[in-house]
Design a protein around this motif. Structure first.
Motif, PDB file in Angstrom:
ATOM      1  N   PHE A 137       0.624  -1.395  -0.048  1.00  0.00           N
ATOM      2  CA  PHE A 137       0.109  -0.003  -0.032  1.00  0.00           C
ATOM      3  C   PHE A 137       0.948   1.198   0.025  1.00  0.00           C
ATOM      4  CE2 PHE A 137      -3.016  -3.045   1.542  1.00  0.00           C
ATOM      5  CZ  PHE A 137      -4.488  -2.528   1.184  1.00  0.00           C
ATOM      6  N   VAL A 138       0.409   2.389  -0.484  1.00  0.00           N
ATOM      7  CA  VAL A 138       1.084   3.445  -0.782  1.00  0.00           C
ATOM      8  C   VAL A 138       0.257   4.626  -0.102  1.00  0.00           C
ATOM      9  CG1 VAL A 138       2.545   2.897  -2.734  1.00  0.00           C
ATOM     10  CG2 VAL A 138       0.570   4.163  -2.840  1.00  0.00           C
ATOM     11  N   PRO A 139       0.668   5.797   0.759  1.00  0.00           N
ATOM     12  CA  PRO A 139      -0.022   6.706   1.091  1.00  0.00           C
ATOM     13  C   PRO A 139      -0.660   7.515  -0.030  1.00  0.00           C
ATOM     14  CG  PRO A 139       2.118   6.755   2.211  1.00  0.00           C
ATOM     15  CD  PRO A 139       1.948   5.626   1.094  1.00  0.00           C
ATOM     16  N   GLU A 140      -1.962   7.996   0.135  1.00  0.00           N
ATOM     17  CA  GLU A 140      -2.470   8.890  -0.971  1.00  0.00           C
ATOM     18  C   GLU A 140      -3.036  10.191  -0.259  1.00  0.00           C
ATOM     19  OE1 GLU A 140      -5.725   6.075  -2.537  1.00  0.00           O
ATOM     20  OE2 GLU A 140      -4.230   5.508  -4.010  1.00  0.00           O
ATOM     21  N   GLY A 141      -2.297  10.663   0.679  1.00  0.00           N
ATOM     22  CA  GLY A 141      -2.468  12.016   1.429  1.00  0.00           C
ATOM     23  C   GLY A 141      -2.687  11.767   2.713  1.00  0.00           C
ATOM     24  N   ARG A 142      -3.318  12.812   3.453  1.00  0.00           N
ATOM     25  CA  ARG A 142      -3.353  12.834   4.963  1.00  0.00           C
ATOM     26  C   ARG A 142      -4.788  13.528   5.372  1.00  0.00           C
ATOM     27  NH1 ARG A 142       0.811  11.687   8.180  1.00  0.00           N
ATOM     28  NH2 ARG A 142       0.462  12.167  10.255  1.00  0.00           N
ATOM     29  N   LEU A 143      -5.419  13.063   6.103  1.00  0.00           N
ATOM     30  CA  LEU A 143      -6.640  13.679   6.584  1.00  0.00           C
ATOM     31  C   LEU A 143      -6.451  14.286   7.799  1.00  0.00           C
ATOM     32  CD1 LEU A 143      -9.297  11.028   5.490  1.00  0.00           C
ATOM     33  CD2 LEU A 143      -8.705  12.884   4.213  1.00  0.00           C
ATOM     34  N   ILE A 144      -6.100  15.865   7.990  1.00  0.00           N
ATOM     35  CA  ILE A 144      -5.510  16.324   9.130  1.00  0.00           C
ATOM     36  C   ILE A 144      -6.653  16.378  10.243  1.00  0.00           C
ATOM     37  CG2 ILE A 144      -4.646  18.449  10.059  1.00  0.00           C
ATOM     38  CD1 ILE A 144      -2.746  16.943   8.056  1.00  0.00           C
ATOM     39  N   GLU A 145      -6.362  15.949  11.474  1.00  0.00           N
ATOM     40  CA  GLU A 145      -7.138  16.243  12.570  1.00  0.00           C
ATOM     41  C   GLU A 145      -8.590  15.408  12.239  1.00  0.00           C
ATOM     42  OE1 GLU A 145      -7.153  20.040  14.136  1.00  0.00           O
ATOM     43  OE2 GLU A 145      -5.064  19.736  14.804  1.00  0.00           O
ATOM     44  N   GLN A 146      -8.792  14.361  11.670  1.00  0.00           N
ATOM     45  CA  GLN A 146      -9.860  13.569  11.224  1.00  0.00           C
ATOM     46  C   GLN A 146     -10.789  13.140  12.507  1.00  0.00           C
ATOM     47  OE1 GLN A 146     -11.067  13.839   8.126  1.00  0.00           O
ATOM     48  NE2 GLN A 146     -12.640  12.524   8.158  1.00  0.00           N
ATOM     49  N   ILE A 147     -10.219  12.878  13.288  1.00  0.00           N
ATOM     50  CA  ILE A 147     -11.012  12.141  14.571  1.00  0.00           C
ATOM     51  C   ILE A 147     -10.367  12.513  15.953  1.00  0.00           C
ATOM     52  CG2 ILE A 147     -11.533  10.220  13.367  1.00  0.00           C
ATOM     53  CD1 ILE A 147      -9.492   8.700  14.929  1.00  0.00           C
ATOM     54  N   VAL A 148     -11.227  12.568  16.968  1.00  0.00           N
ATOM     55  CA  VAL A 148     -10.523  13.169  18.208  1.00  0.00           C
ATOM     56  C   VAL A 148     -10.734  11.762  19.248  1.00  0.00           C
ATOM     57  CG1 VAL A 148     -12.847  13.936  19.088  1.00  0.00           C
ATOM     58  CG2 VAL A 148     -10.797  14.834  19.879  1.00  0.00           C
TER      59      VAL A 148
END
Length: 190
Positions: A137-148
């Motif tokens: 698998f390869v990273p496809e981005g980043r969801l910043i502060e997605q969950i707490v």
């Protein structure tokens, strides 16, 4: 690898899966990290059984259940799906996670014919990030502060694996397992 297999989850498996899914070491790595009541667990199973865009498989070693691998949001038109998994048995043999990943990906890419499997990994779950990378698998981005969690925001890393990438990676992993088995047998004879 021959001693590992996948099979469909059955109603009789629900108590064991419920126990695994509610275990602290599993819950902390899930989007939904709250305790799951039994009634909700049974409802999930019943909905899942009727859902044509999901597969839930029990991962087994020598007839001993070890974990669950799940594929959701299967889109045959786009050729994509999402996956999630966990080893529930804390005494699973070494290499079980890799075997589960290989069996699951073979199922989706070869049997079902999906072209891309997607994952979302909590950035604090370094072991899962490494595991996904090991599988190709390869990273496809980043969801910043997605969950707490516990008042802290956590990023989520979307990852993807295409069928052609999997077929190449699978051969590398199989060669590594074969080499490891040969070395283990040699050590046993000396």
């Amino acid at each position: 690898m021959d001693e590992f297999r996948l099979r469909d989850v059955e109603r009789a498996d629900l108590p064991m899966i419920w126990k695994w899914r509610n275990a602290e070491h599993i819950r902390i790595h899930m989007y939904h990290d709250q305790w799951i009541p039994w009634e909700d667990h049974v409802s999930w199973f019943e909905r899942d059984q009727q859902n044509p865009s999901s597969y839930t498989k029990l991962f087994i070693y020598k007839e001993r259940p070890l974990g669950v691998v799940r594929f959701t949001n299967i889109d045959q038109k786009q050729g994509t799906c999402e996956w999630g998994f966990y080893i529930g048995d804390p005494e699973a043999p070494k290499g079980a996670g890799t075997a589960m990943g290989m069996l699951g990906l073979d199922f989706m890419f070869v049997t079902v014919g999906i072209r891309k499997v997607c994952a979302e990994v909590l950035d604090v779950n370094v072991a899962s990030l490494r595991f996904h990378e090991k599988l190709g698998f390869v990273p496809e981005g980043r969801l910043i502060e997605q969950i707490v969690r516990e008042g802290k925001f956590i990023d989520v890393i979307p990852m993807g694996l295409f069928k052609n990438g999997w077929l190449k990676r699978r051969e590398i992993l199989k060669r590594g397992q074969d080499d490891g088995n040969r070395n283990h047998r040699k050590k046993g004879r000396s």
